[in-house]
Design a protein around this motif. Structure first.
Motif, PDB file in Angstrom:
ATOM      1  N   ILE A  70      24.852  60.397  28.796  1.00 57.71           N
ATOM      2  CA  ILE A  70      23.694  59.722  29.398  1.00 57.71           C
ATOM      3  C   ILE A  70      22.396  60.390  28.953  1.00 57.71           C
ATOM      4  CG2 ILE A  70      22.500  59.323  31.595  1.00 57.71           C
ATOM      5  CD1 ILE A  70      25.306  58.797  32.806  1.00 57.71           C
ATOM      6  N   GLN A  71      22.387  61.719  28.891  1.00 59.66           N
ATOM      7  CA  GLN A  71      21.189  62.421  28.430  1.00 59.66           C
ATOM      8  C   GLN A  71      20.887  62.077  26.974  1.00 59.66           C
ATOM      9  OE1 GLN A  71      22.307  66.458  29.417  1.00 59.66           O
ATOM     10  NE2 GLN A  71      20.989  66.460  31.225  1.00 59.66           N
ATOM     11  N   ARG A  72      21.928  61.952  26.160  1.00 58.25           N
ATOM     12  CA  ARG A  72      21.740  61.594  24.756  1.00 58.25           C
ATOM     13  C   ARG A  72      21.119  60.192  24.648  1.00 58.25           C
ATOM     14  NH1 ARG A  72      24.158  59.091  20.653  1.00 58.25           N
ATOM     15  NH2 ARG A  72      25.909  58.332  21.876  1.00 58.25           N
ATOM     16  N   HIS A  73      21.620  59.258  25.452  1.00 61.50           N
ATOM     17  CA  HIS A  73      21.063  57.901  25.454  1.00 61.50           C
ATOM     18  C   HIS A  73      19.616  57.911  25.933  1.00 61.50           C
ATOM     19  CE1 HIS A  73      24.548  55.115  24.735  1.00 61.50           C
ATOM     20  NE2 HIS A  73      25.160  56.285  24.832  1.00 61.50           N
ATOM     21  N   TYR A  74      19.339  58.711  26.962  1.00 59.63           N
ATOM     22  CA  TYR A  74      17.974  58.797  27.480  1.00 59.63           C
ATOM     23  C   TYR A  74      17.023  59.271  26.389  1.00 59.63           C
ATOM     24  CZ  TYR A  74      13.896  60.538  29.945  1.00 59.63           C
ATOM     25  OH  TYR A  74      12.613  60.794  30.340  1.00 59.63           O
ATOM     26  N   VAL A  75      17.398  60.306  25.658  1.00 67.04           N
ATOM     27  CA  VAL A  75      16.539  60.834  24.592  1.00 67.04           C
ATOM     28  C   VAL A  75      16.340  59.777  23.506  1.00 67.04           C
ATOM     29  CG1 VAL A  75      16.429  62.550  22.725  1.00 67.04           C
ATOM     30  CG2 VAL A  75      17.077  63.253  25.034  1.00 67.04           C
ATOM     31  N   MET A  76      17.430  59.080  23.155  1.00 71.55           N
ATOM     32  CA  MET A  76      17.325  58.038  22.130  1.00 71.55           C
ATOM     33  C   MET A  76      16.363  56.930  22.570  1.00 71.55           C
ATOM     34  SD  MET A  76      20.422  55.821  20.433  1.00 71.55           S
ATOM     35  CE  MET A  76      20.782  54.961  21.959  1.00 71.55           C
ATOM     36  N   TYR A  77      16.501  56.467  23.809  1.00 74.92           N
ATOM     37  CA  TYR A  77      15.603  55.417  24.315  1.00 74.92           C
ATOM     38  C   TYR A  77      14.165  55.923  24.435  1.00 74.92           C
ATOM     39  CZ  TYR A  77      19.689  52.563  25.363  1.00 74.92           C
ATOM     40  OH  TYR A  77      20.841  51.830  25.271  1.00 74.92           O
ATOM     41  N   TYR A  78      14.006  57.173  24.843  1.00 69.60           N
ATOM     42  CA  TYR A  78      12.662  57.741  24.949  1.00 69.60           C
ATOM     43  C   TYR A  78      11.995  57.781  23.573  1.00 69.60           C
ATOM     44  CZ  TYR A  78       8.878  60.999  25.782  1.00 69.60           C
ATOM     45  OH  TYR A  78       7.647  61.585  25.856  1.00 69.60           O
ATOM     46  N   GLU A  79      12.740  58.225  22.574  1.00 73.99           N
ATOM     47  CA  GLU A  79      12.187  58.296  21.226  1.00 73.99           C
ATOM     48  C   GLU A  79      11.816  56.903  20.708  1.00 73.99           C
ATOM     49  OE1 GLU A  79      15.264  60.361  19.095  1.00 73.99           O
ATOM     50  OE2 GLU A  79      14.500  62.335  19.658  1.00 73.99           O
ATOM     51  N   MET A  80      12.683  55.924  20.975  1.00 72.57           N
ATOM     52  CA  MET A  80      12.378  54.549  20.549  1.00 72.57           C
ATOM     53  C   MET A  80      11.139  54.029  21.266  1.00 72.57           C
ATOM     54  SD  MET A  80      16.256  52.937  20.208  1.00 72.57           S
ATOM     55  CE  MET A  80      15.754  51.511  21.066  1.00 72.57           C
TER      56      MET A  80
END
Length: 112
Positions: A70-80
């Motif tokens: 979930i943290q990995r997805h959060y970082v990916m969405y934040y970067e996008m």
């Protein structure tokens, strides 16, 4: 000399022999039978607790893995999101500075 109050404390701290409480319970051999039963019960409880611990440990590991994902997805969405926000501001800056063919400026406003 031990007072009545202190004698009660001592009897609490030092367990009495089970046959002394109940003389009809039999010989001291019955005491020997209770120790293996007690040890078996302790072993069963220990095995139950060990199984429960193992189950909870696996659940914690699973939750830790899910948390990392979930943290990995959060970082990916934040970067996008950050990248899209930068591009949107660049586009707004370019559009607000561009001029139309007749020389009038064109302004585009975005609400947040």
């Amino acid at each position: 000399m031990i007072s009545h109050h202190n004698r009660d404390k001592l009897s609490f701290l030092v367990p009495c022999h089970p046959t002394s409480r109940n003389p009809s319970s039999g010989t001291p051999q019955s005491l020997k039978l209770t120790y293996p039963e007690t040890l078996d019960r302790i072993k069963e409880e220990f095995q139950f607790l060990q199984t429960q611990y193992h189950s909870l440990k696996l659940e914690c590991e699973k939750l830790a893995t899910e948390k990392t994902e979930i943290q990995r997805h959060y970082v990916m969405y934040y970067e996008m999101s950050y990248g899209l926000n930068i591009e949107m501001h660049k586009q707004v800056s370019q559009d607000s500075l561009s001029f139309s063919a007749d020389g009038q400026s064109t302004f585009i406003f975005f609400s947040h």
